[in-house]
Scaffold this motif. Structure first.
Motif, mmCIF file in Angstrom:
data_model
loop_
_atom_site.group_PDB
_atom_site.id
_atom_site.type_symbol
_atom_site.label_atom_id
_atom_site.label_comp_id
_atom_site.label_asym_id
_atom_site.label_seq_id
_atom_site.Cartn_x
_atom_site.Cartn_y
_atom_site.Cartn_z
ATOM 1 N N ARG A 25 0.817 -1.225 0.000
ATOM 2 C CA ARG A 25 0.000 0.000 0.000
ATOM 3 C C ARG A 25 0.844 1.265 0.000
ATOM 4 N NH1 ARG A 25 -5.103 -1.294 -1.605
ATOM 5 N NH2 ARG A 25 -5.897 -2.993 -0.326
ATOM 6 N N TYR A 26 2.084 1.184 0.461
ATOM 7 C CA TYR A 26 2.942 2.363 0.473
ATOM 8 C C TYR A 26 3.184 2.880 -0.944
ATOM 9 C CZ TYR A 26 3.910 1.642 5.417
ATOM 10 O OH TYR A 26 3.791 1.502 6.772
ATOM 11 N N LEU A 27 3.398 1.969 -1.895
ATOM 12 C CA LEU A 27 3.581 2.404 -3.283
ATOM 13 C C LEU A 27 2.326 3.088 -3.815
ATOM 14 C CD1 LEU A 27 5.652 -0.447 -4.957
ATOM 15 C CD2 LEU A 27 6.361 1.906 -4.517
ATOM 16 N N LEU A 28 1.156 2.623 -3.390
ATOM 17 C CA LEU A 28 -0.084 3.305 -3.792
ATOM 18 C C LEU A 28 -0.174 4.698 -3.182
ATOM 19 C CD1 LEU A 28 -2.690 0.406 -3.624
ATOM 20 C CD2 LEU A 28 -1.765 1.532 -5.661
ATOM 21 N N LEU A 29 0.256 4.830 -1.927
ATOM 22 C CA LEU A 29 0.290 6.162 -1.314
ATOM 23 C C LEU A 29 1.231 7.069 -2.097
ATOM 24 C CD1 LEU A 29 0.410 5.281 2.493
ATOM 25 C CD2 LEU A 29 -1.528 6.232 1.208
ATOM 26 N N PHE A 30 2.393 6.550 -2.494
ATOM 27 C CA PHE A 30 3.336 7.332 -3.300
ATOM 28 C C PHE A 30 2.690 7.724 -4.625
ATOM 29 C CE2 PHE A 30 7.448 5.300 -1.392
ATOM 30 C CZ PHE A 30 7.194 5.916 -0.180
ATOM 31 N N HIS A 57 6.096 10.313 -19.921
ATOM 32 C CA HIS A 57 7.235 9.774 -19.188
ATOM 33 C C HIS A 57 6.836 8.425 -18.594
ATOM 34 C CE1 HIS A 57 5.027 12.253 -16.223
ATOM 35 N NE2 HIS A 57 5.281 11.232 -15.439
ATOM 36 N N LEU A 58 7.829 7.610 -18.343
ATOM 37 C CA LEU A 58 7.603 6.266 -17.821
ATOM 38 C C LEU A 58 8.388 6.067 -16.533
ATOM 39 C CD1 LEU A 58 8.029 4.339 -21.198
ATOM 40 C CD2 LEU A 58 5.888 5.059 -20.114
ATOM 41 N N VAL A 59 7.859 5.222 -15.661
ATOM 42 C CA VAL A 59 8.548 4.903 -14.411
ATOM 43 C C VAL A 59 9.724 3.990 -14.715
ATOM 44 C CG1 VAL A 59 8.347 3.788 -12.156
ATOM 45 C CG2 VAL A 59 6.462 5.183 -13.035
ATOM 46 N N ARG A 60 10.887 4.388 -14.235
ATOM 47 C CA ARG A 60 12.102 3.580 -14.393
ATOM 48 C C ARG A 60 12.354 2.724 -13.163
ATOM 49 N NH1 ARG A 60 17.673 3.823 -13.347
ATOM 50 N NH2 ARG A 60 18.877 2.799 -14.976
ATOM 51 N N ALA A 61 12.115 3.288 -11.963
ATOM 52 C CA ALA A 61 12.417 2.547 -10.731
ATOM 53 C C ALA A 61 11.626 3.097 -9.556
ATOM 54 C CB ALA A 61 13.907 2.637 -10.427
ATOM 55 N N ASN A 62 11.325 2.222 -8.621
ATOM 56 C CA ASN A 62 10.759 2.574 -7.323
ATOM 57 C C ASN A 62 11.627 1.946 -6.253
ATOM 58 O OD1 ASN A 62 8.109 3.922 -7.788
ATOM 59 N ND2 ASN A 62 7.616 2.013 -8.831
ATOM 60 N N SER A 63 11.824 2.659 -5.156
ATOM 61 C CA SER A 63 12.483 2.059 -3.994
ATOM 62 C C SER A 63 11.757 2.533 -2.753
ATOM 63 C CB SER A 63 13.966 2.422 -3.936
ATOM 64 O OG SER A 63 14.124 3.794 -3.681
ATOM 65 N N LEU A 64 11.815 1.712 -1.720
ATOM 66 C CA LEU A 64 11.030 1.981 -0.528
ATOM 67 C C LEU A 64 11.753 1.411 0.682
ATOM 68 C CD1 LEU A 64 8.263 2.757 0.747
ATOM 69 C CD2 LEU A 64 7.393 0.602 -0.097
ATOM 70 N N ASP A 65 11.833 2.212 1.742
ATOM 71 C CA ASP A 65 12.404 1.761 3.017
ATOM 72 C C ASP A 65 11.355 1.974 4.100
ATOM 73 O OD1 ASP A 65 15.092 1.156 2.121
ATOM 74 O OD2 ASP A 65 15.353 3.319 1.890
ATOM 75 N N TYR A 66 11.129 0.935 4.897
ATOM 76 C CA TYR A 66 10.159 0.998 5.986
ATOM 77 C C TYR A 66 10.899 1.290 7.287
ATOM 78 C CZ TYR A 66 7.555 -1.583 2.458
ATOM 79 O OH TYR A 66 6.960 -1.979 1.297
ATOM 80 N N GLN A 67 10.476 2.334 8.000
ATOM 81 C CA GLN A 67 11.117 2.672 9.266
ATOM 82 C C GLN A 67 10.255 2.309 10.477
ATOM 83 O OE1 GLN A 67 11.416 5.176 6.743
ATOM 84 N NE2 GLN A 67 13.504 4.543 6.381
ATOM 85 N N LEU A 99 0.187 12.451 10.989
ATOM 86 C CA LEU A 99 -0.312 13.817 10.824
ATOM 87 C C LEU A 99 0.372 14.812 11.748
ATOM 88 C CD1 LEU A 99 -4.180 13.312 10.485
ATOM 89 C CD2 LEU A 99 -2.470 13.570 8.675
ATOM 90 N N ASP A 100 0.770 14.363 12.923
ATOM 91 C CA ASP A 100 1.211 15.299 13.949
ATOM 92 C C ASP A 100 2.711 15.296 14.249
ATOM 93 O OD1 ASP A 100 1.173 12.764 15.013
ATOM 94 O OD2 ASP A 100 0.266 13.351 16.914
ATOM 95 N N GLU A 101 3.507 14.514 13.504
ATOM 96 C CA GLU A 101 4.944 14.463 13.748
ATOM 97 C C GLU A 101 5.696 14.350 12.423
ATOM 98 O OE1 GLU A 101 6.170 11.974 17.419
ATOM 99 O OE2 GLU A 101 4.468 10.917 16.505
ATOM 100 N N ASP A 102 6.875 14.935 12.377
ATOM 101 C CA ASP A 102 7.735 14.806 11.201
ATOM 102 C C ASP A 102 8.711 13.653 11.392
ATOM 103 O OD1 ASP A 102 6.601 16.778 9.669
ATOM 104 O OD2 ASP A 102 8.050 18.311 10.208
ATOM 105 N N ILE A 103 8.163 12.471 11.624
ATOM 106 C CA ILE A 103 8.976 11.265 11.700
ATOM 107 C C ILE A 103 8.457 10.308 10.632
ATOM 108 C CG2 ILE A 103 9.664 11.480 14.107
ATOM 109 C CD1 ILE A 103 7.405 9.630 14.861
ATOM 110 N N ASP A 104 9.347 9.500 10.110
ATOM 111 C CA ASP A 104 9.002 8.687 8.945
ATOM 112 C C ASP A 104 8.454 7.318 9.317
ATOM 113 O OD1 ASP A 104 9.983 10.669 7.205
ATOM 114 O OD2 ASP A 104 12.024 9.888 7.368
#
Length: 146
Positions: A25-30, A57-67, A99-104
């Motif tokens: 679902r993170y890629l969908l959010l992106f 334009h076309l997507v070349r790559a996606n990357s994702l890190d979960y914290q 919503l309330d913090e700038d943490i990933d």
């Protein structure tokens, strides 16, 4: 450098068996945040490559890190900016945050490449596009690639 930010709902069907936001679902959010960014720039509705050739334009790559997991239903913020604008490519930076913090919860990147509609080969972004997107860019390569 500017960024574009959207708020997205997290619903029951977005969760896995542990009631955590499913990794896919993170890629969908992106995807939704980048779509919102393009609409913010005026790229809404039907694509017209004759009046706006940079839309092809076309997507070349996606990357994702979960914290940190998103647990349960609610809302999250997704921030998007341009990490790098090259001659033919563009790399978005993305963050999923509460919503309330700038943490990933997660960070990611998507690289797209502008291509010629006929040949499907990479081609340069137009000068008008480069000027419009410049305020959102952390790094812009010059025509010489430096």
């Amino acid at each position: 450098m500017r960024f574009h930010e959207t708020i997205h709902g997290v619903y029951f069907d977005d969760l896995d068996a542990f009631h955590i936001l499913h990794n896919a679902r993170y890629l969908l959010l992106f995807e939704h945040a980048i779509g919102s960014f393009w609409r913010h720039l005026g790229w809404a509705g039907v694509l017209d490559f004759n009046t706006n050739p940079d839309q092809y334009h076309l997507v070349r790559a996606n990357s994702l890190d979960y914290q940190r997991p998103v647990i349960g239903t609610g809302q999250v913020r997704v921030r998007v900016w341009v990490e790098r604008l090259g001659r033919t490519s563009l790399t978005f930076g993305l963050r999923v945050m509460p919503l309330d913090e700038d943490i990933d919860h997660a960070t990611g990147r998507r690289t797209v490449v502008r291509v010629d509609p006929e040949t499907k080969r990479p081609c340069a972004w137009t000068a008008a596009f480069r000027a419009e997107i410049a305020p959102y860019c952390a790094h812009i390569e010059t025509e010489a690639g430096k």
